[in-house]
Design an enzyme around this catalytic site. Structure first.
Site, PDB file in Angstrom:
ATOM      1  N   LYS A  14       0.832  -1.218   0.000  1.00 17.62           N
ATOM      2  CA  LYS A  14       0.000   0.000   0.000  1.00 17.62           C
ATOM      3  C   LYS A  14       0.860   1.260   0.000  1.00 17.62           C
ATOM      4  O   LYS A  14       0.622   2.181  -0.776  1.00 17.62           O
ATOM      5  CB  LYS A  14      -0.929  -0.030   1.223  1.00 17.62           C
ATOM      6  CG  LYS A  14      -1.788   1.207   1.402  1.00 17.62           C
ATOM      7  CD  LYS A  14      -3.028   0.905   2.204  1.00 17.62           C
ATOM      8  CE  LYS A  14      -2.837   1.007   3.699  1.00 17.62           C
ATOM      9  NZ  LYS A  14      -2.796   2.390   4.206  1.00 17.62           N
ATOM     10  N   GLN A 161       4.934   9.480   6.957  1.00 11.56           N
ATOM     11  CA  GLN A 161       4.042  10.378   6.205  1.00 11.56           C
ATOM     12  C   GLN A 161       4.523  11.819   6.327  1.00 11.56           C
ATOM     13  O   GLN A 161       4.558  12.562   5.340  1.00 11.56           O
ATOM     14  CB  GLN A 161       2.607  10.235   6.710  1.00 11.56           C
ATOM     15  CG  GLN A 161       2.011   8.871   6.365  1.00 11.56           C
ATOM     16  CD  GLN A 161       0.632   8.649   6.937  1.00 11.56           C
ATOM     17  OE1 GLN A 161       0.133   9.468   7.707  1.00 11.56           O
ATOM     18  NE2 GLN A 161       0.018   7.540   6.581  1.00 11.56           N
ATOM     19  N   ASP A 306       1.984  -0.846  11.964  1.00  9.16           N
ATOM     20  CA  ASP A 306       0.751  -1.347  11.345  1.00  9.16           C
ATOM     21  C   ASP A 306       0.489  -2.816  11.692  1.00  9.16           C
ATOM     22  O   ASP A 306      -0.599  -3.334  11.417  1.00  9.16           O
ATOM     23  CB  ASP A 306       0.819  -1.179   9.821  1.00  9.16           C
ATOM     24  CG  ASP A 306       0.782   0.292   9.409  1.00  9.16           C
ATOM     25  OD1 ASP A 306       0.331   1.132  10.222  1.00  9.16           O
ATOM     26  OD2 ASP A 306       1.215   0.609   8.288  1.00  9.16           O
ATOM     27  N   LYS A 333      -4.477   6.308  14.608  1.00  9.44           N
ATOM     28  CA  LYS A 333      -4.560   5.599  13.321  1.00  9.44           C
ATOM     29  C   LYS A 333      -6.019   5.597  12.843  1.00  9.44           C
ATOM     30  O   LYS A 333      -6.821   6.377  13.327  1.00  9.44           O
ATOM     31  CB  LYS A 333      -3.994   4.183  13.487  1.00  9.44           C
ATOM     32  CG  LYS A 333      -2.491   4.179  13.773  1.00  9.44           C
ATOM     33  CD  LYS A 333      -1.712   4.657  12.577  1.00  9.44           C
ATOM     34  CE  LYS A 333      -0.233   4.782  12.880  1.00  9.44           C
ATOM     35  NZ  LYS A 333       0.507   5.394  11.785  1.00  9.44           N
ATOM     36  N   ARG A 337      -6.343   2.486  17.968  1.00 13.29           N
ATOM     37  CA  ARG A 337      -6.071   1.041  17.903  1.00 13.29           C
ATOM     38  C   ARG A 337      -5.783   0.421  19.263  1.00 13.29           C
ATOM     39  O   ARG A 337      -5.971  -0.786  19.429  1.00 13.29           O
ATOM     40  CB  ARG A 337      -4.931   0.759  16.913  1.00 13.29           C
ATOM     41  CG  ARG A 337      -5.410   0.848  15.483  1.00 13.29           C
ATOM     42  CD  ARG A 337      -4.422   0.285  14.479  1.00 13.29           C
ATOM     43  NE  ARG A 337      -5.020   0.355  13.150  1.00 13.29           N
ATOM     44  CZ  ARG A 337      -4.353   0.547  12.031  1.00 13.29           C
ATOM     45  NH1 ARG A 337      -3.033   0.671  12.051  1.00 13.29           N
ATOM     46  NH2 ARG A 337      -4.980   0.587  10.865  1.00 13.29           N
TER      47      ARG A 337
HETATM   48  C1  S3P Z   1       2.587   5.090   6.144  1.00 15.16           C
HETATM   49  C2  S3P Z   1       3.177   5.472   7.318  1.00 15.16           C
HETATM   50  C3  S3P Z   1       2.675   5.080   8.647  1.00 15.16           C
HETATM   51  C4  S3P Z   1       1.719   3.903   8.544  1.00 15.16           C
HETATM   52  C5  S3P Z   1       0.699   4.074   7.451  1.00 15.16           C
HETATM   53  C6  S3P Z   1       1.392   4.216   6.107  1.00 15.16           C
HETATM   54  C7  S3P Z   1       3.178   5.550   4.870  1.00 15.16           C
HETATM   55  O1  S3P Z   1       1.985   6.176   9.209  1.00 15.16           O
HETATM   56  O2  S3P Z   1       1.060   3.689   9.777  1.00 15.16           O
HETATM   57  O3  S3P Z   1      -0.166   2.949   7.401  1.00 15.16           O
HETATM   58  O4  S3P Z   1       2.845   4.995   3.804  1.00 15.16           O
HETATM   59  O5  S3P Z   1       3.998   6.474   4.917  1.00 15.16           O
HETATM   60  P1  S3P Z   1       2.772   7.331  10.035  1.00 15.16           P
HETATM   61  O6  S3P Z   1       3.676   8.017   9.095  1.00 15.16           O
HETATM   62  O7  S3P Z   1       1.686   8.242  10.542  1.00 15.16           O
HETATM   63  O8  S3P Z   1       3.465   6.606  11.142  1.00 15.16           O
END
Ligand code: S3P
Length: 420
Positions: A14, A161, A306, A333, A337
Site C-alpha cells: 500500500k 508520512q 501497522d 490511526k 487502535r
Molecule cells: C505510512 C506510514 C505510517 C503507517 C501508514 C502508512 C506511509 O503512518 O502507519 O499505514 O505509507 O507512509 P505514520 O507516518 O503516521 O506513522
C-alpha cells in the site's frame, strides 16, 4: 482447528502503491506499475490525481499506467479532493497541493477527519504554504503562494508520512530541504526518489531534497504488502499443521520489524531475498511454532506500527507476557487502535491490561467467540478474522468489509489457503 496450507501472492504494498502514483504524477512522462494495489485507499489517491488532470489508465485491476506532468500544469479540480480513509493520501498529497497555482480543498471520511494534520501543516507552513484547517483537522484549504522555501526539519514524531510530505514539498522549494530523522521509519520515499541520505555524527539520518532534482522513472512490479502478509504469517504460526509460502512480498528492512519481533519470540522462518532493487522483496515460508512473548523494544515500534493489531492476537496465544509501550501513535490511526485491540480482546475472553501508550497481555489464553467492533478499521477486522480461525465459537465483526481499505481480496485469499 483449521490450518493454512499453500502459497499466497499478495496485492502490491500500500505505501509503495501510493508513492508510485504520486511520484509518477509529478514526473513528465509515462510510468507503468504491475501489482498495483487497487484498495480503497490507493483508489482515493488515484481519484485525487485524476481530478487535477493527471491521466491514469488501469488494466484488469492489477496494473496502472500514469501520464504525469509538472504540478504547475495540473488543472483546478471542480470539487474538493477526497482522501476518504487514507492518511497517506491526505498527508503526502498536501505537500503537492501546497504549491499549486490555484486553490484546492482536501476532505476525508469521518475517521480521517479525526486524525491530526497539524504534523504536516506546521512544516509546510514553515516552508511558506498557506493552509487553513479546522483547528489542525480536515478539511484543509490550500491557497496559492509565490513559492515555497526549503527548511531544516527535525521530525517531532517518527512518521514516514510527515517525512515524505516535507521531502516532497522540498522538490518544489527554493533552496535545500533537510529532514532529520532520529527514529527510523519506512524509507520508500527516499529510496524511490533516490534522495541523498547521510548519517550524521549523532547517528541521525539526514535526507535532502531540492527543486530540480530529477524525478526518476520508478516503473516496476510492486512487491506484495508486508503488512498484509503479517496476518497470514500469524495464522500459519499459530494453527497446527500449517505450511504456508508467501511469494513476492516486500522485505524492505524498514517494514519487517515484525519479523525481528518473531525472531526474538523464538520463531524460525525461511526467508529468501530474491530482489534488492528498486525495493527488497522475496519469499517467506511459515510453519507453526511455540513462541514466547517479549517486551517490545521501543526503537522497533515505528517499524511494526501497522502490525500491532495482529501482534496482539499472536501474543494472546504465546507463552509469557508481551509488554508493548511507547506506541501512543496507535491512538491516531484509522481508529484508536489501543482501545480497539483491548476492547475486542476482552470481548473474546482475553485478559489484557491497557496503558495510555500500549498494552500488556499474558498468554497463552483461549478465545471464546463473540461480536467485535472494527471501528471501521481494516487492520482490526483482519486481525480478528485470524483470531476467528483460532476460536471454537465464531468471532463476528460488525463491519468485515472495511478490510477493503487496504486489502479487498483478504477473505477470498484467506479462504483459498484454509483447510479443515
Ligand atoms: C505510512 C506510514 C505510517 C503507517 C501508514 C502508512 C506511509 O503512518 O502507519 O499505514 O505509507 O507512509 P505514520 O507516518 O503516521 O506513522
Amino acid at each position: 482447528m483449521p490450518k493454512l496450507k499453500g502459497t499466497v501472492l499478495l496485492p502490491g504494498d500500500k505505501s509503495i502503491s501510493h508513492r508510485a502514483a504520486l511520484f509518477s504524477a509529478i514526473r513528465e512522462g509515462t510510468s507503468y506499475f504491475e501489482n498495483f494495489n487497487f484498495n480503497r485507499d490507493c483508489l482515493a489517491t488515484l481519484a485525487c490525481l485524476r481530478a487535477v488532470g493527471v491521466e491514469i489508465e488501469t488494466k484488469e485491476d492489477t496494473s496502472v499506467r500514469i501520464n504525469g506532468k509538472d504540478p504547475g500544469r495540473w488543472q483546478k479540480p471542480d470539487h474538493p479532493l477526497n482522501a476518504e480513509n487514507s492518511g497517506t493520501t491526505a498527508r503526502l498529497l498536501s505537500a503537492l497541493l501546497a504549491n499549486l497555482p490555484f486553490p484546492t480543498t482536501l476532505i476525508g471520511d469521518a475517521s480521517l477527519s479525526r486524525r491530526p494534520m497539524k504534523r504536516i501543516i506546521e512544516p509546510l507552513t514553515q516552508m511558506g504554504a498557506d493552509i487553513r484547517s479546522n483547528n489542525g483537522y480536515l478539511p484543509l484549504e490550500f491557497f496559492p503562494v509565490s513559492g515555497l522555501k526549503g527548511i531544516d526539519y527535525e521530525l517531532p514524531v517518527a512518521s514516514a508520512q510527515v517525512k515524505s510530505a516535507v521531502l516532497m514539498a522540498g522538490l518544489f522549494a527554493e533552496g535545500a530541504t533537510r529532514v532529520i530523522e532520529t527514529i527510523p521509519s519506512r524509507d520508500h520515499t527516499e529510496r524511490l526518489l533516490n534522495l541523498p541520505v547521510e548519517i550524521d555524527a549523532r547517528g541521525r539520518k539526514i535526507i535532502r531534497s531540492r527543486r530540480g532534482l530529477p524525478i526518476p522513472d520508478i516503473s516496476m512490479k510492486i512487491p506484495g504488502d508486508f503488512s498484509s502478509a503479517a496476518f497470514f504469517i500469524t495464522g500459519a504460526l499459530l494453527l497446527p499443521g500449517s505450511e504456508l509460502m508467501i511469494k513476492n512480498v516486500s522485505l524492505n528492512p524498514t517494514r519487517t520489524g515484525f519479523l525481528e519481533v518473531l525472531k526474538q519470540m523464538g520463531a524460525q522462518l525461511e526467508i529468501n531475498l530474491t530482489q534488492q532493487e528498486p525495493e527488497p522483496a522475496g519469499e517467506i515460508v511459515i510453519r507453526p511454532q511455540k513462541l514466547h512473548n517479549i517486551e517490545i523494544p521501543e526503537e522497533l515500534i515505528p517499524n511494526i506500527i501497522d502490525e500491532i493489531p495482529i501482534l496482539s492476537i499472536l501474543a494472546a496465544r504465546s507463552e509469557g507476557t508481551l509488554v508493548l509501550r511507547h506506541a501512543s501513535e496507535l491512538r491516531f490511526k484509522e481508529s484508536d487502535r489501543i482501545k480497539a485491540i483491548v476492547q475486542n480482546l476482552r470481548q473474546i475472553g482475553v485478559e489484557v491490561e491497557e496503558f495510555e501508550d500500549g498494552f500488556q497481555v499474558c498468554g497463552p489464553q483461549s478465545f471464546k467467540g463473540g461480536k467485535i467492533t472494527t471501528f471501521g478499521d481494516h487492520r482490526i477486522a483482519m486481525s480478528f478474522a485470524i483470531a476467528d480461525l483460532l476460536s471454537d465459537e465464531p468471532i463476528e465483526p460488525d463491519d468485515p468489509d472495511c478490510a477493503a481499505v487496504s486489502f479487498p481480496d483478504f477473505y477470498h485469499i484467506l479462504k483459498s489457503v484454509v483447510q479443515a
